[in-house]
Design a protein around this motif. Sequence first.
Motif, PDB file in Angstrom:
ATOM      1  N   ILE A   1     -13.729  -5.136 -26.582  1.00 21.60           N
ATOM      2  CA  ILE A   1     -13.395  -3.897 -25.874  1.00 21.60           C
ATOM      3  C   ILE A   1     -13.536  -4.574 -24.376  1.00 21.60           C
ATOM      4  CG2 ILE A   1     -14.151  -1.794 -25.077  1.00 21.60           C
ATOM      5  CD1 ILE A   1     -15.390  -1.390 -27.837  1.00 21.60           C
ATOM      6  N   PHE A   2     -12.370  -4.169 -23.648  1.00 25.74           N
ATOM      7  CA  PHE A   2     -12.685  -4.411 -22.071  1.00 25.74           C
ATOM      8  C   PHE A   2     -12.530  -3.220 -21.423  1.00 25.74           C
ATOM      9  CE2 PHE A   2     -10.835  -8.244 -24.248  1.00 25.74           C
ATOM     10  CZ  PHE A   2     -11.595  -9.375 -23.853  1.00 25.74           C
ATOM     11  N   VAL A   3     -13.195  -3.030 -20.338  1.00 23.72           N
ATOM     12  CA  VAL A   3     -13.168  -1.859 -19.596  1.00 23.72           C
ATOM     13  C   VAL A   3     -12.896  -2.315 -18.197  1.00 23.72           C
ATOM     14  CG1 VAL A   3     -14.515   0.162 -18.929  1.00 23.72           C
ATOM     15  CG2 VAL A   3     -14.756  -0.826 -21.098  1.00 23.72           C
ATOM     16  N   GLU A   4     -12.014  -1.535 -17.566  1.00 21.10           N
ATOM     17  CA  GLU A   4     -11.855  -1.874 -16.060  1.00 21.10           C
ATOM     18  C   GLU A   4     -11.987  -0.240 -15.467  1.00 21.10           C
ATOM     19  OE1 GLU A   4      -8.234  -3.241 -13.002  1.00 21.10           O
ATOM     20  OE2 GLU A   4      -8.094  -3.342 -15.421  1.00 21.10           O
ATOM     21  N   THR A   5     -12.835  -0.248 -14.475  1.00 20.94           N
ATOM     22  CA  THR A   5     -12.742   1.194 -13.924  1.00 20.94           C
ATOM     23  C   THR A   5     -12.259   1.384 -12.656  1.00 20.94           C
ATOM     24  OG1 THR A   5     -14.905   0.532 -12.855  1.00 20.94           O
ATOM     25  CG2 THR A   5     -14.993   1.730 -15.042  1.00 20.94           C
ATOM     26  N   GLY A   6     -11.959   2.568 -11.913  1.00 19.07           N
ATOM     27  CA  GLY A   6     -11.298   2.676 -10.549  1.00 19.07           C
ATOM     28  C   GLY A   6      -9.970   2.294 -10.533  1.00 19.07           C
ATOM     29  N   VAL A   7      -9.247   2.448 -11.515  1.00 21.33           N
ATOM     30  CA  VAL A   7      -7.818   1.960 -11.835  1.00 21.33           C
ATOM     31  C   VAL A   7      -6.550   3.040 -10.874  1.00 21.33           C
ATOM     32  CG1 VAL A   7      -7.781   0.156 -13.542  1.00 21.33           C
ATOM     33  CG2 VAL A   7      -7.445   2.918 -14.039  1.00 21.33           C
ATOM     34  N   ILE A   8      -7.121   4.219 -11.018  1.00 23.20           N
ATOM     35  CA  ILE A   8      -6.149   5.195 -10.293  1.00 23.20           C
ATOM     36  C   ILE A   8      -7.063   5.549  -9.225  1.00 23.20           C
ATOM     37  CG2 ILE A   8      -4.949   7.414 -10.432  1.00 23.20           C
ATOM     38  CD1 ILE A   8      -4.133   5.115 -12.575  1.00 23.20           C
ATOM     39  N   ALA A   9      -6.376   5.496  -8.025  1.00 20.56           N
ATOM     40  CA  ALA A   9      -7.310   5.664  -6.732  1.00 20.56           C
ATOM     41  C   ALA A   9      -7.197   6.928  -6.585  1.00 20.56           C
ATOM     42  CB  ALA A   9      -6.608   4.770  -5.661  1.00 20.56           C
ATOM     43  N   GLN A  10      -5.961   7.602  -6.816  1.00 12.06           N
ATOM     44  CA  GLN A  10      -5.971   9.200  -6.330  1.00 12.06           C
ATOM     45  C   GLN A  10      -6.982  10.219  -7.189  1.00 12.06           C
ATOM     46  OE1 GLN A  10      -2.206   8.338  -7.248  1.00 12.06           O
ATOM     47  NE2 GLN A  10      -1.395   8.771  -5.377  1.00 12.06           N
TER      48      GLN A  10
ATOM     49  N   GLU B   1     -20.236  -2.897 -20.780  1.00  9.68           N
ATOM     50  CA  GLU B   1     -18.895  -3.176 -20.176  1.00  9.68           C
ATOM     51  C   GLU B   1     -18.777  -2.230 -19.241  1.00  9.68           C
ATOM     52  OE1 GLU B   1     -16.383  -4.969 -20.857  1.00  9.68           O
ATOM     53  OE2 GLU B   1     -17.367  -6.255 -22.401  1.00  9.68           O
ATOM     54  N   ILE B   2     -19.099  -0.991 -19.090  1.00  9.37           N
ATOM     55  CA  ILE B   2     -18.853  -0.212 -17.976  1.00  9.37           C
ATOM     56  C   ILE B   2     -19.597  -0.491 -16.769  1.00  9.37           C
ATOM     57  CG2 ILE B   2     -19.307   2.224 -17.189  1.00  9.37           C
ATOM     58  CD1 ILE B   2     -18.680   3.213 -20.096  1.00  9.37           C
ATOM     59  N   ALA B   3     -20.841  -0.963 -17.179  1.00 12.03           N
ATOM     60  CA  ALA B   3     -21.526  -1.566 -15.886  1.00 12.03           C
ATOM     61  C   ALA B   3     -21.105  -2.656 -15.374  1.00 12.03           C
ATOM     62  CB  ALA B   3     -23.048  -1.769 -16.603  1.00 12.03           C
TER      63      ALA B   3
ATOM     64  N   ALA C   1     -10.201   4.828 -15.616  1.00 14.92           N
ATOM     65  CA  ALA C   1     -10.853   3.595 -16.418  1.00 14.92           C
ATOM     66  C   ALA C   1      -9.597   3.269 -17.190  1.00 14.92           C
ATOM     67  CB  ALA C   1     -12.103   3.887 -17.020  1.00 14.92           C
ATOM     68  N   ARG C   2      -9.617   1.945 -17.572  1.00 11.97           N
ATOM     69  CA  ARG C   2      -8.488   1.438 -18.294  1.00 11.97           C
ATOM     70  C   ARG C   2      -9.496   0.655 -19.585  1.00 11.97           C
ATOM     71  NH1 ARG C   2      -4.659  -3.205 -15.634  1.00 11.97           N
ATOM     72  NH2 ARG C   2      -3.898  -4.043 -17.725  1.00 11.97           N
ATOM     73  N   VAL C   3      -9.145   1.071 -20.726  1.00 15.53           N
ATOM     74  CA  VAL C   3      -9.847   0.432 -21.906  1.00 15.53           C
ATOM     75  C   VAL C   3      -8.726  -0.233 -22.634  1.00 15.53           C
ATOM     76  CG1 VAL C   3     -11.091   0.949 -23.856  1.00 15.53           C
ATOM     77  CG2 VAL C   3     -11.984   1.801 -21.692  1.00 15.53           C
ATOM     78  N   LYS C   4      -9.184  -1.309 -23.168  1.00 16.28           N
ATOM     79  CA  LYS C   4      -8.377  -2.405 -23.995  1.00 16.28           C
ATOM     80  C   LYS C   4      -9.396  -2.662 -25.034  1.00 16.28           C
ATOM     81  CE  LYS C   4      -5.637  -5.127 -20.944  1.00 16.28           C
ATOM     82  NZ  LYS C   4      -5.307  -6.487 -20.467  1.00 16.28           N
ATOM     83  N   MET C   5      -8.481  -2.325 -26.399  1.00 14.28           N
ATOM     84  CA  MET C   5      -9.283  -2.513 -27.476  1.00 14.28           C
ATOM     85  C   MET C   5      -8.241  -3.510 -28.404  1.00 14.28           C
ATOM     86  SD  MET C   5     -11.045   0.469 -29.438  1.00 14.28           S
ATOM     87  CE  MET C   5     -12.787   1.093 -28.822  1.00 14.28           C
TER      88      MET C   5
ATOM     89  N   VAL D   1      -5.321   1.916 -23.360  1.00 12.92           N
ATOM     90  CA  VAL D   1      -5.408   3.595 -22.624  1.00 12.92           C
ATOM     91  C   VAL D   1      -5.866   3.400 -21.177  1.00 12.92           C
ATOM     92  CG1 VAL D   1      -5.405   4.428 -25.098  1.00 12.92           C
ATOM     93  CG2 VAL D   1      -7.568   3.987 -23.737  1.00 12.92           C
ATOM     94  N   ILE D   2      -5.361   4.490 -20.677  1.00 13.03           N
ATOM     95  CA  ILE D   2      -6.093   4.814 -19.293  1.00 13.03           C
ATOM     96  C   ILE D   2      -6.477   6.151 -19.243  1.00 13.03           C
ATOM     97  CG2 ILE D   2      -5.394   5.365 -16.684  1.00 13.03           C
ATOM     98  CD1 ILE D   2      -3.565   2.813 -16.732  1.00 13.03           C
TER      99      ILE D   2
END
Lengths: 273, 427
Positions: B173-182, B416-418, B187-191, B196-197
Amino acid sequence: MEYVSPEGLRLDGRRPMEMRQLRAEIGAVSGADGSAIFEMGNTKVIAAVYGPREVQHRSQLNNDKALIRCEYTMANFSTGDRTRKPKGDRRSTEISLVIRQTMEACILTHLMPRSQIDIFVQVLQADGGTRSACINAATLALADAGIPMRDLVTSCSSGYLNSTPLLDLNYVEDSAGGPDVTVGILPKLDKVTLLQMDAKLPMDIFENVMQLATEGCKAVANYIREVLIQNTKQLENRHADQLSLSLFRKLLLYGFCSWRIIKFLEKDVEEET
Amino acid sequence: METFTRFLLLICFCRHTIYINGIRFPSFEGGTYPPTDRPHLLLSVCLILNTLRRTDYLRLRFSPHIVDIVCALASGRWSLSVSPLSSHSQSSVVGCVGSVLLVVLEKGIDHIANPNSSFRLGVRFCPFLTGDISGYIHYRMVGLSVGEKHFIQGGIAQDLRTDGRKRLTYRPIFVETGVIAQANGSARVKMGRTEVIASVKAELGRPSSSAPDKGKVSIYIDCSPTAAPQFEGRGGEELSMELSAALRQCLLGGKSGAGAGINLSSLSIVDGKVCWDLYIDGLVISMDGNVLDALGAAIKAALSNTGIPKVNVASAASSDEQPEVDVSDEEFLQFDTTAVPVIITLTKIGRHYIVDATSEEESQMSSAVSVSINRQGLICGLTKRGGAGLDPSVILDMISVAKHVSEQLMDKLDSEIAAAEAMEEES
């Protein structure tokens, strides 16, 4: 409202002829044949290309060239205030059409008769210039899918506010009511494939504004070319790695096989004796 | 030239029983040879066989899978259409197929081993036929072949799935947070290949009269056509509705908001007057099975990324008036996500059930149970999909397994979130 300060800075701190930061990523959607994310400042779009593949609806089949289709969708969260728009509203249909026509002009459709290419563009964040960002993303995705093209198509917008030509308008500048010129070019052939403008503008100023947008397109083209070269280099490295890996596997296999044969023979000998 | 002779040899080979690594080629039994009036098909089968030999694929565990592709080609599971540029002459068709498969030889079989995708290669050269023939060839997967189905089911029975995972193992699992500034949080999650976003937007609203002390949360999911061409237009709506409903059940509890996984009381500002409305929007960008779990994870990550502006309430004079609220631009309150559950989908295939099914595996499922479980191990919601009925004892067993898996997933997701938030702060 003052869009350009006396010091010559715009609302987001850019100079009039400065573009927002560009960022591109190839291969964001693993299931697609080609895909890319393209960001211009806060504007962020994903493009995915499927095809060339069989034509879905027989009636649309074209015997001498490929059928290009495009769909533009905006995510619910893409705009400042959250709205749930029905799919296929007028604006997205119009932008789909613009993107389709622009891309059709550069794809060598005659090489892929009786096939279909789908381009899907999804806006994740809209902050002005979605049209341009979508075209740039679609170019990258098409290149990633390995679809033959005459040239890259790149696009950029420019406007005219407070008697200053401005490059790459953001949402606030775009909604200021001034003219918004969106230009798409084939950078190598130096041809304009897309030109749109709303509002009125004197002829001589229009020339300047359009010139500015064209310069912007060229800058985008340079960036896209760089991204593609980087991507190709990465692929090359990966290919080389795979080659060495398969060689290693073969050696292992031969080793293993010969070991098995020896064991087998030994067993035979044992049984015989 | 050497390759061509190999092809010819293999064509002869094809006419007899085929053995690969000593195993008899199953689909060719019972006279299901590739029809001889389609020489290109025969040739391509042979060529793929040849590819297999070259890339040593047969030695991998995936081998039956690949063998399946060959069977599939023969049995018509893959459709093959050729669009040569100039003419439809036999030689050019054969030439096209031949050269495409030469490209396959170079690129490896990975490209065509990818289900649900169209496989396409531009052909520019054709070494063993004279002249240049250019054209395009499309391979399309029509569905899973019988052998492939057996392979998937057999793998699950033996606790070793097609991608090498065990039954209860998640993909990375990969997590990226803060992808949508507005948005307030995103978060964007890849499995694996599923991506998905999720975004969270907070707006001031009025609480409903039935639950005056609670805020409101709504969940909407969209399936982007980028994920699959069939989502074009209104094609994705049905799935979007199904996913939205399942997520609402798993995260929001009943109509009154009681028993919700998300703490709705923390969204209240003034009882019965003002509260926060959280709009959670999910977008499926790329799809390869288990979208619900990925969306659940993305929503959890987006909520932990969410900052809700601090609100100062001017003391209202009378109880009838709407109180004036002042939303701070600078101070944000972190949303408490310790209670937000994770969603575990157990997909039943054959007699066993697996977590994190890929779309290939999902196509084989008889039914699936999605359980949302929070930190304390409490079940927050449950949905069952798929047609086949389940024995009640099996459901209980599935829930206990899901509870066990949820602990691992929760830990993994939290770390992952941390990590993602640390990354975001750095940049």
